[in-house]
Design a protein around this motif. Structure first.
Motif, mmCIF file in Angstrom:
data_model
loop_
_atom_site.group_PDB
_atom_site.id
_atom_site.type_symbol
_atom_site.label_atom_id
_atom_site.label_comp_id
_atom_site.label_asym_id
_atom_site.label_seq_id
_atom_site.Cartn_x
_atom_site.Cartn_y
_atom_site.Cartn_z
ATOM 1 N N GLY A 120 34.775 42.760 46.154
ATOM 2 C CA GLY A 120 34.111 44.001 45.790
ATOM 3 C C GLY A 120 34.382 44.486 44.382
ATOM 4 O O GLY A 120 33.837 45.519 43.966
ATOM 5 N N LEU A 121 35.194 43.758 43.614
ATOM 6 C CA LEU A 121 35.491 44.200 42.256
ATOM 7 C C LEU A 121 34.256 44.093 41.368
ATOM 8 O O LEU A 121 33.522 43.102 41.437
ATOM 9 N N PRO A 122 34.015 45.085 40.524
ATOM 10 C CA PRO A 122 32.850 45.019 39.634
ATOM 11 C C PRO A 122 32.999 43.910 38.604
ATOM 12 O O PRO A 122 34.115 43.600 38.159
ATOM 13 N N LYS A 123 31.897 43.319 38.236
ATOM 14 C CA LYS A 123 31.901 42.269 37.218
ATOM 15 C C LYS A 123 32.452 42.823 35.913
ATOM 16 O O LYS A 123 32.111 43.925 35.498
ATOM 17 N N GLY A 124 33.331 42.067 35.289
ATOM 18 C CA GLY A 124 33.931 42.496 34.034
ATOM 19 C C GLY A 124 35.279 43.162 34.199
ATOM 20 O O GLY A 124 36.028 43.291 33.222
ATOM 21 N N ARG A 125 35.617 43.611 35.397
ATOM 22 C CA ARG A 125 36.924 44.217 35.630
ATOM 23 C C ARG A 125 38.001 43.153 35.541
ATOM 24 O O ARG A 125 37.893 42.084 36.127
ATOM 25 N N ARG A 126 39.057 43.425 34.795
ATOM 26 C CA ARG A 126 40.166 42.503 34.663
ATOM 27 C C ARG A 126 41.390 43.104 35.315
ATOM 28 O O ARG A 126 41.696 44.288 35.157
ATOM 29 N N VAL A 127 42.110 42.285 36.046
ATOM 30 C CA VAL A 127 43.244 42.715 36.853
ATOM 31 C C VAL A 127 44.532 42.251 36.178
ATOM 32 O O VAL A 127 44.644 41.079 35.794
ATOM 33 N N PRO A 128 45.525 43.143 36.016
ATOM 34 C CA PRO A 128 46.789 42.705 35.404
ATOM 35 C C PRO A 128 47.508 41.700 36.307
ATOM 36 O O PRO A 128 47.345 41.719 37.522
ATOM 37 N N TRP A 129 48.284 40.838 35.680
ATOM 38 C CA TRP A 129 49.039 39.855 36.460
ATOM 39 C C TRP A 129 50.305 39.497 35.708
ATOM 40 O O TRP A 129 50.563 39.996 34.611
ATOM 41 N N PHE A 130 51.147 38.629 36.288
ATOM 42 C CA PHE A 130 52.388 38.230 35.636
ATOM 43 C C PHE A 130 52.116 37.384 34.397
ATOM 44 O O PHE A 130 52.962 37.276 33.518
ATOM 45 N N GLY A 131 50.938 36.764 34.342
ATOM 46 C CA GLY A 131 50.453 36.122 33.131
ATOM 47 C C GLY A 131 49.387 37.004 32.517
ATOM 48 O O GLY A 131 49.419 38.227 32.669
ATOM 49 N N PRO A 132 48.391 36.420 31.848
ATOM 50 C CA PRO A 132 47.319 37.227 31.262
ATOM 51 C C PRO A 132 46.484 37.912 32.346
ATOM 52 O O PRO A 132 46.391 37.416 33.473
ATOM 53 N N PRO A 133 45.852 39.067 32.034
ATOM 54 C CA PRO A 133 44.944 39.709 32.991
ATOM 55 C C PRO A 133 43.806 38.769 33.362
ATOM 56 O O PRO A 133 43.399 37.911 32.574
ATOM 57 N N MET A 134 43.272 38.951 34.588
ATOM 58 C CA MET A 134 42.256 38.032 35.083
ATOM 59 C C MET A 134 41.076 38.781 35.683
ATOM 60 O O MET A 134 41.246 39.872 36.232
ATOM 61 N N SER A 135 39.905 38.155 35.610
ATOM 62 C CA SER A 135 38.730 38.652 36.311
ATOM 63 C C SER A 135 38.904 38.389 37.801
ATOM 64 O O SER A 135 39.804 37.648 38.228
ATOM 65 N N ALA A 136 38.005 38.961 38.608
ATOM 66 C CA ALA A 136 38.069 38.731 40.055
ATOM 67 C C ALA A 136 37.927 37.247 40.404
ATOM 68 O O ALA A 136 38.715 36.729 41.210
ATOM 69 N N PRO A 137 36.952 36.502 39.823
ATOM 70 C CA PRO A 137 36.876 35.071 40.142
ATOM 71 C C PRO A 137 38.138 34.305 39.735
ATOM 72 O O PRO A 137 38.594 33.424 40.461
ATOM 73 N N ALA A 138 38.707 34.654 38.583
ATOM 74 C CA ALA A 138 39.913 33.959 38.132
ATOM 75 C C ALA A 138 41.098 34.282 39.036
ATOM 76 O O ALA A 138 41.916 33.401 39.350
ATOM 77 N N MET A 139 41.225 35.540 39.471
ATOM 78 C CA MET A 139 42.311 35.908 40.381
ATOM 79 C C MET A 139 42.154 35.182 41.712
ATOM 80 O O MET A 139 43.132 34.667 42.271
ATOM 81 N N ALA A 140 40.921 35.119 42.224
ATOM 82 C CA ALA A 140 40.684 34.393 43.468
ATOM 83 C C ALA A 140 41.037 32.916 43.302
ATOM 84 O O ALA A 140 41.614 32.292 44.205
ATOM 85 N N THR A 141 40.710 32.357 42.151
ATOM 86 C CA THR A 141 41.044 30.964 41.878
ATOM 87 C C THR A 141 42.549 30.760 41.829
ATOM 88 O O THR A 141 43.076 29.779 42.370
ATOM 89 N N ALA A 142 43.253 31.680 41.191
ATOM 90 C CA ALA A 142 44.715 31.584 41.114
ATOM 91 C C ALA A 142 45.339 31.655 42.495
ATOM 92 O O ALA A 142 46.286 30.922 42.806
ATOM 93 N N ARG A 143 44.823 32.540 43.346
ATOM 94 C CA ARG A 143 45.366 32.649 44.700
ATOM 95 C C ARG A 143 45.040 31.387 45.510
ATOM 96 O O ARG A 143 45.861 30.933 46.311
ATOM 97 N N LEU A 144 43.852 30.832 45.314
ATOM 98 C CA LEU A 144 43.517 29.587 45.999
ATOM 99 C C LEU A 144 44.449 28.466 45.549
ATOM 100 O O LEU A 144 44.934 27.681 46.372
ATOM 101 N N MET A 145 44.683 28.400 44.240
ATOM 102 C CA MET A 145 45.573 27.370 43.702
ATOM 103 C C MET A 145 46.957 27.457 44.339
ATOM 104 O O MET A 145 47.537 26.456 44.780
ATOM 105 N N GLU A 146 47.505 28.670 44.408
ATOM 106 C CA GLU A 146 48.842 28.819 45.004
ATOM 107 C C GLU A 146 48.827 28.519 46.493
ATOM 108 O O GLU A 146 49.769 27.908 47.018
ATOM 109 N N THR A 147 47.792 28.954 47.188
ATOM 110 C CA THR A 147 47.703 28.675 48.618
ATOM 111 C C THR A 147 47.664 27.174 48.861
ATOM 112 O O THR A 147 48.357 26.649 49.747
ATOM 113 N N TRP A 148 46.877 26.474 48.054
ATOM 114 C CA TRP A 148 46.799 25.019 48.205
ATOM 115 C C TRP A 148 48.150 24.368 47.880
ATOM 116 O O TRP A 148 48.619 23.498 48.619
ATOM 117 N N ALA A 149 48.769 24.789 46.795
ATOM 118 C CA ALA A 149 50.021 24.160 46.358
ATOM 119 C C ALA A 149 51.132 24.367 47.377
ATOM 120 O O ALA A 149 51.849 23.421 47.731
#
Length: 280
Positions: A118-147
């Motif tokens: 539900g995050l609006p397009k263009g919104r960037r979320v802070p993280w322990f690394g660089p801030p991320m868009s919603a698709p990038a955050m979802a990708t990061a969580r998928l990466m960790e879940t897989w790993a």
């Protein structure tokens, strides 16, 4: 570096994130309590630690989406204890009864997926690394879940069939090239790399290649996507892969590649032996 990957809308990536979590849950949901204490390849971490870490990071991501100032306060705590904050978060959750831990993880990842979708397009979320868009955050969580799922599967003696969702892991592995240098205090190479990966059997069209970066790049990495994903998540040693580097910079990158945020990971020792299965 542009290329095939997770730069689609958040909904598509979030759907794959849900599927990745559901697949891992099927591995652990029916385990007896004693099996949650099985040691995994991560030193000092059991199956419970792996799931607890995922639950903890999902909750951190939820906080980042819902309360940026609150997340920044958590980030300050992490900076104050960079060598222990990840282990501390995992240990706290691992101490819970397995059923309670499983429900915490299930609830947290469900809430996070809904928020990211539900995050609006263009919104960037802070993280322990660089801030991320919603698709990038979802990708990061998928990466960790897989790993972390790979660690759980290894601990349980289960071989998971790779899926086309590995494309997201490969994408973030390529995109974090410069981060792997920066987190070690090194200057990233100035020129782009070419990365060409063979999808696992049955996940792509015949002769399909997942390609990133300019075709004429002098620095190149080629090989199986599964090997590359295992390497950038530091679930395998480079010597245990069939990856090939052309160029000194590309060769160096494969020694330090790191797709996850946080301090440099120690990696895994080489384990190649005569009875190792084929690369997928």
């Amino acid at each position: 570096m542009a290329g095939a990957g997770a730069d689609t809308g958040a909904g598509a990536v979030v759907g794959d994130l849900r599927a990745e979590g559901d697949g891992l849950e099927r591995l652990v949901a029916e385990l007896p309590a004693t099996a949650w204490q099985t040691a995994t390849p991560a030193p000092g971490w059991t199956v419970a630690h792996q799931i607890a870490h995922l639950a903890w990071t999902d909750m951190c991501a939820l906080l980042a989406v819902r309360d940026e100032n609150g997340f920044r306060r958590e980030g300050e705590k992490a900076l104050a204890a960079p060598g222990t904050f990840v282990d501390d978060g995992a240990a706290e959750g691992a101490a819970l009864p397995p059923a309670e831990l499983l429900e915490r993880w299930r609830r947290g990842r469900s809430e996070l997926a809904r928020e990211l979708d539900g995050l609006p397009k263009g919104r960037r979320v802070p993280w322990f690394g660089p801030p991320m868009s919603a698709p990038a955050m979802a990708t990061a969580r998928l990466m960790e879940t897989w790993a972390h799922g790979e660690d759980v599967a290894d601990a349980l003696g289960v071989r998971r069939e790779p899926t086309a969702r590995l494309r997201h892991v490969a994408w973030i592995g390529v995109r974090t090239r410069d981060f792997a240098y920066a987190v070690r205090g090194l200057e990233p190479p100035a020129e782009p790399f070419r990365v060409e990966l063979r999808p696992p059997d049955g996940t792509g069209a015949p002769d399909e290649v997942w390609a990133y970066g300019p075709e004429d790049a002098g620095q190149r990495v080629t090989g199986p996507a599964w090997d590359f994903c295992r390497l950038v998540t530091q679930r395998t040693h480079r010597d245990d892969t069939a990856l090939t580097a052309e160029g000194a910079d590309a060769d160096r990158w494969l020694e330090i590649a790191q797709a996850f945020a946080g301090p440099p990971g120690p990696g895994r020792p080489a384990q190649r032996d005569a009875d190792e299965g084929p690369h997928r």
